[in-house]
Structure formats: C-alpha cells, structure tokens
Motif scaffolding. Sequence first.
Motif, mmCIF file in Angstrom:
data_model
loop_
_atom_site.group_PDB
_atom_site.id
_atom_site.type_symbol
_atom_site.label_atom_id
_atom_site.label_comp_id
_atom_site.label_asym_id
_atom_site.label_seq_id
_atom_site.Cartn_x
_atom_site.Cartn_y
_atom_site.Cartn_z
ATOM 1 N N ILE A 178 0.839 -1.197 0.000
ATOM 2 C CA ILE A 178 0.000 0.000 0.000
ATOM 3 C C ILE A 178 0.875 1.249 0.000
ATOM 4 O O ILE A 178 0.607 2.210 -0.741
ATOM 5 N N ARG A 179 1.946 1.235 0.790
ATOM 6 C CA ARG A 179 2.857 2.385 0.816
ATOM 7 C C ARG A 179 3.489 2.601 -0.555
ATOM 8 O O ARG A 179 3.615 3.745 -1.030
ATOM 9 N N LYS A 180 3.877 1.518 -1.205
ATOM 10 C CA LYS A 180 4.496 1.637 -2.537
ATOM 11 C C LYS A 180 3.470 2.108 -3.566
ATOM 12 O O LYS A 180 3.788 2.880 -4.476
ATOM 13 N N ALA A 181 2.234 1.657 -3.430
ATOM 14 C CA ALA A 181 1.185 2.097 -4.355
ATOM 15 C C ALA A 181 0.957 3.596 -4.219
ATOM 16 O O ALA A 181 0.859 4.324 -5.222
ATOM 17 N N LEU A 182 0.870 4.075 -2.982
ATOM 18 C CA LEU A 182 0.684 5.508 -2.753
ATOM 19 C C LEU A 182 1.861 6.303 -3.297
ATOM 20 O O LEU A 182 1.691 7.394 -3.850
ATOM 21 N N THR A 183 3.063 5.746 -3.156
ATOM 22 C CA THR A 183 4.268 6.414 -3.655
ATOM 23 C C THR A 183 4.260 6.512 -5.175
ATOM 24 O O THR A 183 4.511 7.569 -5.753
ATOM 25 N N GLY A 237 16.053 9.224 16.897
ATOM 26 C CA GLY A 237 14.888 9.929 17.416
ATOM 27 C C GLY A 237 14.133 10.693 16.359
ATOM 28 O O GLY A 237 13.018 11.167 16.604
ATOM 29 N N ASN A 238 14.714 10.819 15.166
ATOM 30 C CA ASN A 238 14.069 11.544 14.077
ATOM 31 C C ASN A 238 13.358 10.620 13.084
ATOM 32 O O ASN A 238 12.805 11.096 12.101
ATOM 33 N N ASN A 239 13.383 9.328 13.340
ATOM 34 C CA ASN A 239 12.743 8.374 12.426
ATOM 35 C C ASN A 239 11.236 8.642 12.349
ATOM 36 O O ASN A 239 10.695 8.975 11.306
ATOM 37 N N GLN A 240 10.556 8.464 13.440
ATOM 38 C CA GLN A 240 9.150 8.851 13.603
ATOM 39 C C GLN A 240 8.210 8.292 12.519
ATOM 40 O O GLN A 240 7.262 8.942 12.088
ATOM 41 N N THR A 241 8.523 7.068 12.078
ATOM 42 C CA THR A 241 7.641 6.363 11.145
ATOM 43 C C THR A 241 7.209 5.006 11.700
ATOM 44 O O THR A 241 6.273 4.398 11.163
ATOM 45 N N GLY A 242 7.920 4.521 12.732
ATOM 46 C CA GLY A 242 7.669 3.174 13.230
ATOM 47 C C GLY A 242 8.376 2.111 12.423
ATOM 48 O O GLY A 242 8.330 0.917 12.764
ATOM 49 N N TRP A 243 9.068 2.514 11.354
ATOM 50 C CA TRP A 243 9.737 1.554 10.472
ATOM 51 C C TRP A 243 11.094 1.161 11.030
ATOM 52 O O TRP A 243 11.855 2.014 11.505
ATOM 53 N N GLN A 244 11.403 -0.135 10.974
ATOM 54 C CA GLN A 244 12.708 -0.645 11.380
ATOM 55 C C GLN A 244 13.144 -1.720 10.401
ATOM 56 O O GLN A 244 12.315 -2.481 9.893
ATOM 57 N N GLN A 255 23.150 0.459 -0.957
ATOM 58 C CA GLN A 255 22.380 -0.710 -0.550
ATOM 59 C C GLN A 255 21.311 -0.328 0.475
ATOM 60 O O GLN A 255 20.175 -0.813 0.423
ATOM 61 N N ALA A 256 21.688 0.550 1.392
ATOM 62 C CA ALA A 256 20.733 0.970 2.425
ATOM 63 C C ALA A 256 19.597 1.785 1.820
ATOM 64 O O ALA A 256 18.416 1.558 2.135
ATOM 65 N N GLU A 257 19.931 2.706 0.926
ATOM 66 C CA GLU A 257 18.880 3.547 0.349
ATOM 67 C C GLU A 257 17.939 2.722 -0.532
ATOM 68 O O GLU A 257 16.745 3.026 -0.629
ATOM 69 N N LYS A 258 18.454 1.675 -1.139
ATOM 70 C CA LYS A 258 17.595 0.786 -1.925
ATOM 71 C C LYS A 258 16.533 0.152 -1.034
ATOM 72 O O LYS A 258 15.337 0.087 -1.396
ATOM 73 N N ILE A 259 16.943 -0.315 0.142
ATOM 74 C CA ILE A 259 15.990 -0.897 1.095
ATOM 75 C C ILE A 259 14.954 0.142 1.507
ATOM 76 O O ILE A 259 13.746 -0.123 1.542
ATOM 77 N N LEU A 260 15.428 1.347 1.809
ATOM 78 C CA LEU A 260 14.536 2.419 2.246
ATOM 79 C C LEU A 260 13.477 2.729 1.188
ATOM 80 O O LEU A 260 12.281 2.823 1.489
ATOM 81 N N LEU A 261 13.901 2.863 -0.055
ATOM 82 C CA LEU A 261 12.971 3.241 -1.114
ATOM 83 C C LEU A 261 12.051 2.098 -1.516
ATOM 84 O O LEU A 261 10.905 2.316 -1.917
ATOM 85 N N GLU A 262 12.524 0.865 -1.405
ATOM 86 C CA GLU A 262 11.684 -0.276 -1.769
ATOM 87 C C GLU A 262 10.641 -0.577 -0.702
ATOM 88 O O GLU A 262 9.526 -1.005 -1.016
ATOM 89 N N GLU A 263 10.974 -0.358 0.572
ATOM 90 C CA GLU A 263 10.001 -0.604 1.640
ATOM 91 C C GLU A 263 9.097 0.605 1.873
ATOM 92 O O GLU A 263 8.042 0.490 2.485
ATOM 93 N N ALA A 264 9.531 1.761 1.413
ATOM 94 C CA ALA A 264 8.700 2.969 1.332
ATOM 95 C C ALA A 264 8.039 3.404 2.645
ATOM 96 O O ALA A 264 6.819 3.632 2.670
ATOM 97 N N PRO A 265 8.802 3.597 3.721
ATOM 98 C CA PRO A 265 8.209 4.261 4.884
ATOM 99 C C PRO A 265 8.077 5.765 4.652
ATOM 100 O O PRO A 265 7.458 6.477 5.439
ATOM 101 N N ILE A 266 8.672 6.219 3.557
ATOM 102 C CA ILE A 266 8.626 7.631 3.172
ATOM 103 C C ILE A 266 8.410 7.726 1.672
ATOM 104 O O ILE A 266 8.637 6.760 0.945
#
Length: 547
Positions: free
Chosen positions: A325-330, A466-473, A499-510
């Motif tokens: 759903i997050r990826k669809a919205l993105t 402390g700046n994450n504030q998405t609940g994503w881990q 590699q890290a940014e790929k995970i971030l963008l594929e899981e789409a907490p933002i």
Amino acid sequence: MISIIPPRAFNFFTTFLCLSTGFALLTGCQKRIPAVDRGVQEQILHRAIGADIPQLDPHLATGVTEYSVISALFEGLIVPHPQTLAPQPGIAERWEISKDQLTYTFFLRKNAKWSDGSPLTAYDFRNSFKRILSPSLAAPNGYLLHVLENAESFHSGKLTDFSKVGISIPDEHTLELTLKSPAPYFLTLLTHWAWFPVHLPTIEKYGNMDERGSDWTRAGRFVGNGPFFFKEPANGQRMIVTRNPFYWDADTVRLNGIAFYTIDSVDAEERAFRSGQIHITDALPITKVKTYLETKNPALNIAPYLGTYFYRFNTTDPILADSRIRKALTMAINRREIVEEVLHQSQQTANAFTPPFTAGYTSATKVQTNPDEARKLLAEAGYPEGKGFPPIEILFNSSENHKLIAEVVQAMWHRELGIEARLVNQELKVYLDSRRQLDYQVCRSSWIGDYVDPSSFLDIWTASSGNNQTGWQNTEYDKLLRLASLEKNPEKRFDFFNQAEKILLEEAPIVPIYHYNSIRLIDPRVKGWYSNLLDQHPYKTIYLENP
C-alpha cells in the motif's frame, strides 16, 4: 471585495501598526516609519522565521526554524564559514588531529564566557555532551554524537559509566574527543546545534539536568554563549535578542539586535515584506514565485539547499503497515508534475531521499511514478480500484504552501487509485507532537542535511534515531549504516549507502517529493548574508547598510 486577514496575520500587523516599542517604528498612527528603515539606522535586523518557535533548548530542538534563533544564542567549538561552510574557529581557537584521525584536540579560548559573565570551559562541553546523551532526556539529535567512542552505548543505556565515552579534559581549556572510527565530516558535524554547550547551573536551577519541559530558556533566566542573548520576554509573535557584551568576539558583531517574527502564513510574510516590516522572509508563497521571477525582483533569493521535502507513512497504522500500500501511494504521486506545474520549477524533482551529488554520492535506486503498477499493488493488497479502502489522513503544519501540495497529492491518489484522502492542518507545536507520538497516518515532512554527507540523510531512518518517527525498522538497513560508518574506503562506503537507500525506497516508509531550493525575499540592504547549501548564516557577519 472584502479582504479578510487571518487571525494570526491580523495579530502580526496590529503588532506593528498599533504598538510603540523600541523596535516597532511608529511615531503615531498617522505617520509610520517602516521598521526596515529604522532597522538600518539602528542595526536591528527584522527576520521572519515561519511558524512558532517550539524549542530553544539546543539539545531538544529539531528544526531549522529553531536553528534560526538558536544560532544567535549559542556557539559551538566550530562555526561555519558564511560562504563556503568550511569549519572555522568558534569557541575552539585551534585544534589538532591525530595521525589515525581518531582523536581531535580542541584548544578553547580563555576569554570565552557565558552571557552572565562566567567562564566557559572544557567541562561545560563535557557536561553538555553527557546531558544530550542521557537516555532519560531522549534528545532527538543525540545520535549525532554517536560518532564518539562508546557514545551510542551510553545513549542507549547499555553503558552507564560516562568516563568511558570518548571525551577527556587535559585541562579546563583543552578538550579531547575520540571517535569510534575516522569521520571526514566530523569538523563540519560540530557546527550542528546538538554539539552546542548549555549552561548546566541555569538548567539545574529550574529543574533536573535531563528534564524535558524546563523553563530555563525563558527571558530573564536564559544564559547562552552566542553573539546575542535573550533578554526581553517574547511579545506575541515577536522575539528580540540583543548583542551579548560577554561574547568573545563581540567587537566583530555589527548588529545591535535581531527581531524574530513567527508567522504561520507565508502570504502574511510576503505582505509584511512589501510593507517594510521585515528584512527577510522565511519563505515565499508558491503562487507568487512566478511573478517575482518574471519581474526580476532584486529581493528574490533562490539558492540550492541540501534538503528533501517528503511524506512520512506511519508504518504502525493497520492499513499502512502493508508495504504494498505504501508503494502504491508512492507510485501514484507524479513528482515531476508537482515541480513543473505547481512549484513552477522552483524546486527539483526528488527521485530518492538523499539529494544527488551529496559529497559525491547519488542513489542508484530511483523512486518511480507508475500508476498502473500502483493500481496492481493496491489490488494485491485487497483493494482493487480502491474499493473498500478506508479514507486516510494527510497531516501538515499550518502553511498555504503545505496545504497546496497536500491538495495535489490528495487529487492524484483519488485520480489514480480511487481512494479518498482527508487533509488535517495543525499548528506547528501540535503537529510536531503528533508526529513524534505517531499520531498520524501520512504527514508532511522535510529534512535538511546537518552536514554535507549521505549519512546525514540516511542515519535518521535507523531504529535508534529519534528523528525516524515512522515506526519503520529494518535490521539489514541498520547494519549497512553501521558498516558505512566504519568504512574508510570512499567507494565501499558509498556502496553501503546505496544498498541501504535501496531498502529504504523499496520498503517505502517515506515518499520523496522534491529536493529543496531555499526561496525567500531579502532586503538588498542586508549585507553579509551568503547563499550556501545548508542555508546557515552566522549573524555576527551580517549587518545593514543603505546603498
């Protein structure tokens, strides 16, 4: 046609038009001398800084609005060059770096003092660093000190002996900081407000050292060490700081004071500028950027700014916990359309979270706009053509600009996915609390680099930030960021980031929307203000002068 001024804007203008103070430039209601003109004569800078100032404690502050004031009130070991941002001596008059690039020795100025006249020593820095790393304070930017040896363990509570953190004091004017691994950006990192010293005797006078919500920053109580100090109580939407006579470099400071104005409405800001009430705006209404560009107004200032405008998803929300759903919205958001048609190309389309060419790094993974794939993902999640999908809320802090972007995103989600989004507008303090407590579904956000390095953008999404504030881990993401922090080889370090940014963008907490340019109006009589990537402007180099 009747022009209705919003309540906050009305209060702002009546403050100017109906009050007679040392900074309000009125000699009577019939004859008004513009504040900016008197400001030039008296060397009083009038600056708008956006919404309310929620926090003046540098260990608890989180945003650039706060930094606009805090940077006048405090100074760290290092200060940025006003043009290049290169590290310059601040409270530390010089420093030495060990051959292994792990130990930095700072030699503090013997004439450094607090605004109450008491001496400022290396012990003040050590005690301040202990405070921001105290687990009970829960400082949102405490993680910026994790570069120090054992600082992360102390911050998490695993280590209770602070003497094992990489901080030592050979004498009261010498401070040694030992890093856990070489960090080429360390000196620049020290310009961040998280590293500013705070006056512990004042803090402890009004509460515990690690207590949130203490009133030690109130006028009459406040003690800082910057070129200005907070003397007068805030008057409505105005806060005045006065030149600090105990500042070590007081002779260099040319301004006698700064009047900061908090105005939620960017339209009211622009009107205040045109009516001669402020020298510098915080922003400019999106709808007026094109006009200022076409008329080549000399007050218009547009400059590259190392930051990203994005939306957070609350991944603990039952609906948004599903990454599909997050990826669809993105994928349903057309970022290029927003930049070209709404922002009039005044900003840059964001295809990743980290701005391109940040210290030579550019994300290899890109966010795609793909409505067909978005609809497919939404159907896989159980909501074909958006049927049965519950309305979701987009939270944003008060601003016509944020509202406009939210309306566009709202329309795109309805057009491409058939879902309904509701807009929720909150005052800044309430909005920040809602975001911190994860009391939202989707929220408007922005991030400005603390220093010019990819880690300044990617570190905030670790589980301990402390700046994450998405609940994503994500444990693999955190591991890659730790490896990057230890890696000496630049190419391998960038590979870990990718590699890290790929995970971030594929899981789409933002969902990144655009990369910033700073856009504001500046009175041509403001001198010593230079555009730079971090939009940092040391006040001691700024002054006012007629042509």
